[in-house]
Design an enzyme around this catalytic site. Structure first.
Site, PDB file in Angstrom:
ATOM      1  N   ASP A 308      -2.296 -14.065   6.211  1.00 41.85           N
ATOM      2  CA  ASP A 308      -2.089 -12.853   5.429  1.00 41.85           C
ATOM      3  C   ASP A 308      -2.475 -13.133   3.994  1.00 41.85           C
ATOM      4  O   ASP A 308      -2.185 -14.204   3.477  1.00 41.85           O
ATOM      5  CB  ASP A 308      -0.617 -12.441   5.491  1.00 41.85           C
ATOM      6  CG  ASP A 308      -0.326 -11.668   6.758  1.00 41.85           C
ATOM      7  OD1 ASP A 308      -1.270 -11.052   7.285  1.00 41.85           O
ATOM      8  OD2 ASP A 308       0.825 -11.700   7.218  1.00 41.85           O
ATOM      9  N   ALA A 380       4.652   8.455  -3.273  1.00 46.88           N
ATOM     10  CA  ALA A 380       3.454   8.231  -2.472  1.00 46.88           C
ATOM     11  C   ALA A 380       2.576   9.476  -2.472  1.00 46.88           C
ATOM     12  O   ALA A 380       1.378   9.406  -2.249  1.00 46.88           O
ATOM     13  CB  ALA A 380       3.849   7.868  -1.042  1.00 46.88           C
TER      14      ALA A 380
END
Lengths: 680, 575
Positions: A308, A380
């Site tokens: 990752d 968001a």
């Protein structure tokens, strides 16, 4: 970093462990246990046989016969004991850790919440899957489970050794709690996910103790090879007895057993299981819990490493590195405005923005500091945050969102270029606007951890491909991949694309390792050949993985790969050493056997050993001592260097192959001098 | 070494290198079913055979099916040979009127020829009719060679294929091998041999009066045709008792040279075929390199030992150094036509390649010179080896080498991209153990069994070498004899027959199983972490593993046989 008692780095020969191992070594002489190790089992049979002949010789009249058979049988017993001791030593370290873990499993009572919502006190051992309990500050969590309500800080040092508490909360990827850990503040409602006896700590105990240990495929293959060689040598020695008969020489059973034991690969046979256990133990020393030896072995074979980006390759958070002002805006004014916009932004990025702003303008003017402010939090939906202060509406957010805010004026010309430049370099641009006018851009940058490039270069030398996994867009991903020096990247990764990548790699015959923590990582973790779950991760991820990193440090995957390789190398090196040793032993024992009948065979006694008896005894003693001498090597593993295969092979052949031929000549000769000095 | 020897050995090596590629390319094309220049000539016969036998050339077999077909074929053809031997008095082409061959000798001979060993406990010219020689023995010369090559091809297929179950069709491989490889080369070789002076007839034996006035019977027969396949198929069963030392079986230095070249030709070509099929020619050369190194090491040792001769003779004033008029060294048991050079070359080649033809008596070599042929066989017949057998045999050692090397570089071992796991190691160990058990077990029995000891011509360490050589030769399917041992007894006929069976089928079946399990595996792409098997380093490792395995297994036996004999010779004692 304070480490809990369990995870203390123990010295190789800790007196406590040695004492316990000595007792265990004796217990392991039981043939019902020992038969699993065919090589040492043969030695034990030999020891029994020679002991019988010793008793017989004691009653006999032949001068010195009893002394010889007595010494041989004693050293054969030592040979077996040294091998069982090595195994007990390897297990001892795990056992010590298991004991410490068991102490955490004290009797706990749990506050069970019934269907009617009432709380009753029950014994923790009565809890079953699906039960719901309340844990409050000061309580020990009664079993593994998922938090379904509340948020709390939890002391997990019992399993991780890390004293700093961690946050556990319902929902999301930090909901998993482990039985035996303690809630320090606040409370949680926990849904139990495992029955007593099957909890994480239970599994951990049985793993470190070695109770759940099974032979790995490679270990089985090597055991077959060693058993096969043992049978070949058995045939060779028995045949030799008949050849002796033909040449009118009778070889005694004691001498035959000595030759057999010297020839069969006792060095590697005696240390094989110790090497395997020590490998798992070494992984554990790094605070990684391997669910099986197989997983550690597979780690050594890994071809592709999925890492990752965030947290592994880059430090977890992006940092502001540059402000770029729009034409006609001073850097001071921009810095001040940006500072204001981020006052309420407590994210690491926000803090880094404030820190950068303070480099230009140290303090905000008093009137701004004291002015009435209304903070607009990030959502968001709008993808921006900001502050309304003294009639100024300051906004900070994604470039396209801010541009839309600016309306037809949009981005000033000069800034668009800067925005593109930032994106191409792998950074993230944020725009800042005041009352609909774009003032400038913030350059947020991923910071690649130090030393990663060297790490990846080493991996490449070992033949391992690294793939960076990131949710970033391909442009950003490419830039960071180039900066970090990984071989490949997967941008805009979703659990599905991640899974597809693993499948694709595996279809071309590669072994894939990955780390993960979230529930949506679980399928990929299960699919990967080596899946390392972070301890902070969800129970689902931990269940699916075959290793759990108690420190939740994804970089450690690289160390696990190295340990896996080191494990195989140690086996290979000691096998080579063991077989190479036989050359010298032949030259010690064969002339000793037949010099009586054929004095010319003394030409083969190139070590010039004193008498046939001392030659045979010296070979047997060397054979026993070499096991104990190599115990530290077996437990620590041979020195690992990240080199190409050919270089590693040449090096190991030189040390363990050529060295394995030469060392016993010196060793046996030296022992012979001592033995002769005692006049045997 | 004399200049003469160096030139002859170098010439041999050059010819060997030159034929390796064309042979390998040809073999690869034949077994991939591709067009070769012989297809127009034999293609229709091939198809006719398939139609007549009901074989579907496109259907492939799993390793189990392949093994079963091979075992049935070997069993049936072995039984037929047994029948021919027992019934030869009723069969045609028997001008000398030879009677039935004894049951135990028939068993031993049938096993021997079925397994490509061709150990002969009889003298051909006084035991076998022409029919037996041609229909019984020469048939097996072709069949057992074709079986060996077929198995090697199947094993190679198993190694190079991935994720499949099948490894080819046994019948197709058998037919192609016989038709395209063995027959054409044998026909050409026969013609060359006849031209070089070998006989080829079905006449009764000729009785002559010699210059001294004594009567002498000269044996006749279809020698040249038998000779070609005897050599090409690494069979080694001679038409005459004296084998390739007989002037009709090996008339000149030229035929001798052609013979040693033919013995290695297919074995060497198969290594090239491996590389070609694996699409990595270096893989083939790596194995070829290991084989050639072992061959040259043996050759030089043997030659030097023979050229040095026996030190005891020097004490008697006999010159041992080579001069223009004298070969020097040890000429006992050697044909003057070939001298020490061609004799040691032949001895090394024939024992490397599991051929078993001889042009000199290995027993008469010096102890060390004689140990070389013995050690070559004990290495497992993997230095080019019997046709096919050498390649599938060396795969055992490749697996072990790769296993140990893989561990030492910290990876699960791989060969040609396939993981070597416990199944492959187990099967390789079964093959290795079977050979060691047969050689040492039967030798140990024979040296303490009074009936078996009666066959010995010599005592002491030399006698031990004779028996050890006999069982090594049988188990390794070599077929050459050390001489000095009367093997035509019930004991040896039966025990050797059994050793031959074990040495052949307890290696073939495990190796086919390896092929089957390797074919199923996926190929792992090579990386810098992979230990490469196409490098000189790997060749060196392979050589070490072969030497160590054989050395550790047989050192005690060798030290009481040839080594003890050598030391005793130094002390002035001969056997």
């Amino acid at each position: 970093m304070a480490k809990h008692e369990i995870h203390q780095q123990k010295k190789l020969f800790d007196p406590k462990i040695v004492k316990r191992a000595s007792i265990d070594a004796l217990k392991k002489l039981d043939p019902r246990v020992l038969y699993k190790n065919p090589v040492m089992f043969v030695v034990e049979i030999g020891a029994v046989l020679t002991t019988y002949y010793w008793f017989r010789d004691l009653g006999g009249s032949e001068q010195g016969a009893a002394l010889f058979s007595g010494l041989i049988s004693a050293w054969l017993w030592f040979t077996v004991l040294f091998a069982t001791f090595a195994e007990a030593m390897a297990e001892g370290r795990g056992k010590a850790q298991a004991d410490a873990l068991r102490k955490t499993k004290t009797e706990t009572t749990a506050k069970q919440i019934g269907k009617d919502g009432k709380t009753t006190m029950v014994n923790a051992t009565l809890l079953r899957k699906g039960d719901i309990v309340l844990v409050e500050a000061g309580d020990v969590i009664p079993g593994d489970g998922d938090a379904i309500e509340g948020i709390a800080s939890v002391d997990e040092s019992a399993i991780t050794g890390e004293s700093a508490p961690v946050i556990r909360e319902s929902g999301g990827d930090r909901c998993a709690v482990t039985g035996g850990t303690r809630v320090i503040s606040d409370w949680l409602k926990v849904k139990i996910t495992s029955n007593p006896g099957e909890t994480f700590i239970d599994r951990m105990i049985s793993l470190v103790e070695g109770a759940a240990r099974q032979k790995t495929p490679n270990e089985i293959a090597l055991t077959i090879l060693l058993s096969g060689m043992t049978i070949i040598f058995l045939i060779a020695v028995v045949a030799l007895f008949f050849f002796g008969q033909y040449l009118s020489t009778t070889i005694s059973v004691v001498v035959m057993v000595s030759l057999l034991v010297c020839l069969i690969p006792t060095t590697i046979g005696g240390l094989l299981s110790a090497i395997g256990i020590a490998g798992i133990d070494r992984v554990l020393q790094r605070n990684v819990l391997a669910m099986s030896g197989r997983a550690v072995e597979a780690a050594g074979d890994v071809n592709t490493l999925l890492l990752d980006k965030t947290g592994t390759i880059t430090i977890g958070n992006r940092m502001a590195t540059e402000f770029i002002a729009a034409p006609g805006v001073t850097l001071e004014y921009l810095s001040q405005t940006i500072h204001l916009s981020s006052l309420a932004d407590e994210t690491p990025e926000g803090r880094s923005i404030v820190a950068l702003a303070q480099q230009t303008v140290k303090e905000l003017p008093a009137e701004l500091r004291n002015a009435e402010k209304t903070f607009i939090p990030f959502s968001a939906h709008t993808r921006m945050s900001g502050v309304d202060i003294g009639g100024r509406a300051i906004r900070k957010g994604a470039v396209d969102a801010i541009a839309r805010l600016a309306g037809p004026t949009g981005m000033p010309d000069g800034l668009t270029q800067s925005v593109n430049a930032i994106a191409t370099s792998g950074g993230t641009p944020l725009a800042v606007a005041e009352d609909g006018r774009v003032l400038g851009v913030i350059h947020l940058k991923d910071i690649v951890k130090q030393g990663m490039r060297e790490r990846f270069d080493q991996l490449r030398a070992m033949g391992i491909k690294t793939v960076m996994i990131t949710g970033d867009n391909p442009l950003t991903a490419k830039a960071i991949a180039a900066e970090a020096g990984v071989d490949d990247f997967l941008a805009e990764a979703t659990p599905e694309t991640k899974m597809a990548l693993i499948r694709k790699e595996q279809a071309s015959g590669k072994l894939v390792a990955m780390t993960g923590d979230g529930t949506n990582d679980a399928p990929a973790l299960a699919q990967a050949d080596v899946g390392v779950a972070m301890n902070t991760g969800t129970m689902a991820a931990k269940e699916a993985a075959n290793m759990v990193d108690l420190d939740s440090n994804p970089t450690k995957l690289i160390e696990v790969v190295e340990i896996g390789k080191q494990l195989l190398m140690t086996r290979g090196a000691l096998t080579t050493f063991s077989i190479a040793n036989d050359v010298a032993k032949y030259f010690a024992i064969i002339p000793a056997m037949f010099m009586g009948a054929f004095p010319v065979l003394g030409a083969l006694n190139i070590m010039g050993l004193h008498t046939p008896q001392s030659a045979i005894l010296s070979a047997v003693i060397f054979n026993a001592l070499i096991i104990i001498a190599l115990v530290p090597l077996a437990l620590k593993g041979i020195k690992y260097r990240p080199l190409g295969a050919a270089a590693v092979l040449r090096r190991n052949i030189l040390i363990y192959g050529v060295g394995g031929v030469i060392i016993p000549f010196i060793g046996i000769k030296a022992i012979d001098l001592v033995v002769a000095a005692f006049g045997i | 070494m004399t200049t003469n020897a160096i030139i002859q050995f170098a010439a041999y090596l050059i010819v060997l290198i030159l034929i390796t590629k064309p042979m390998g390319v040809f073999l690869a094309n034949v077994f991939r079913g591709e067009w070769t220049f012989l297809t127009p000539i034999f293609g229709w016969i091939e198809r006719l055979i398939y139609r007549m036998c009901g074989i579907d050339p496109n259907s492939e077999m799993k390793w189990t099916g392949y093994s079963t077909a091979m075992l049935i074929f070997s069993a049936v053809s072995g039984l037929i040979l047994y029948g021919i031997l027992r019934l030869q008095q009723y069969l045609p082409w028997n001008p000398q009127g030879f009677g039935a061959v004894a049951p135990d000798l028939s068993f031993g001979t049938a096993m021997s020829f079925t397994t490509n060993t061709n150990w002969q406990a009889y003298s051909g010219e006084t035991t076998m009719s022409y029919f037996t020689q041609m229909a019984g023995l020469a048939f097996h010369n072709f069949a057992s060679a074709a079986v060996g090559i077929a198995i090697a091809v199947a094993v190679v297929r198993g190694l190079i294929r991935s994720s499949v179950q099948t490894i080819g069709n046994f019948w197709v491989d058998l037919v192609r091998c016989t038709l395209y490889v063995l027959l054409p080369i044998s026909v050409i070789a026969t013609i060359v041999f006849v031209a070089a002076g070998m006989i080829q007839n079905l006449s009764p034996y000729v009785t002559l009066t010699t210059l001294e006035g004594a009567k002498q019977t000269i044996a006749m027969g279809p020698v040249a045709s038998q000779e070609a396949i005897k050599i090409l198929g690494t069979n080694g069963g001679g038409f005459f008792n004296a084998n390739s030392a007989h002037p009709f079986e090996n008339p000149t230095a030229l035929t001798n040279f052609i013979q040693v070249v033919l013995i290695f030709s297919i074995g060497s070509g198969l290594t090239y075929m491996l590389g070609r099929m694996a699409k990595d020619q270096k893989q083939g050369w790596a194995i070829w390199g290991a084989m050639t190194f072992l061959f040259l090491a043996g050759l030089v040792t043997c030659y030097v030992a023979e050229q040095s001769g026996n030190p005891i003779l020097s004490k008697l004033g006999i010159e041992r150094t080579a001069t223009d008029t004298q070969p020097g060294g040890n000429m006992e048991g050697k044909e003057v036509r070939y001298g020490i050079t061609q004799s040691t070359l032949f001895a090394t080649v024939t024992t490397d390649a599991s051929c078993g033809a001889v042009n000199s008596m290995h027993e008469s070599f010096t102890p060390i010179g004689g140990m070389v042929p013995l050690f070559n066989i004990l290495l497992g017949e993997v230095i080019f080896g019997g046709v096919g057998a050498g390649l599938y045999g060396i795969i055992i050692f490749v697996i072990l080498s790769v296993f140990i090397a893989g561990l030492m570089v910290g990876r699960t071992p791989e060969y040609l991209g396939k993981k070597i796991e416990y199944r492959e190691v187990k099967l390789s160990m079964i093959a290795l153990l079977s050979m060691a058990f047969c050689i040492l077990g039967f030798t140990a029995w024979a040296v303490v069994y009074p009936t078996a000891l009666k066959s010995l011509a010599n005592q002491g360490p030399h006698g031990l070498s004779e028996i050890l050589y006999a069982f090594a030769s049988a188990t390794g399917n070599n077929g050459s004899a050390f001489a000095g041992l009367n093997a035509n007894t019930q004991f040896y006929n039966v025990t050797q027959g059994l050793a031959e069976l074990v040495g052949r089928f307890f290696v073939i079946v495990p190796m086919l199983a390896v092929a089957g399990s390797m074919a199923k595996k996926n190929v792992v792409p090579a990386s810098t972490g992979t230990f490469l098997t196409n490098t000189p380093l790997f060749s060196a490792l392979l050589v070490m593993v072969i030497l160590i395995v054989a050395g550790l297994t047989f050192f005690p036996a060798l030290s009481l046989g040839p080594i003890l004999e050598h030391l005793l010779m130094g002390a002035g004692k001969l056997f």
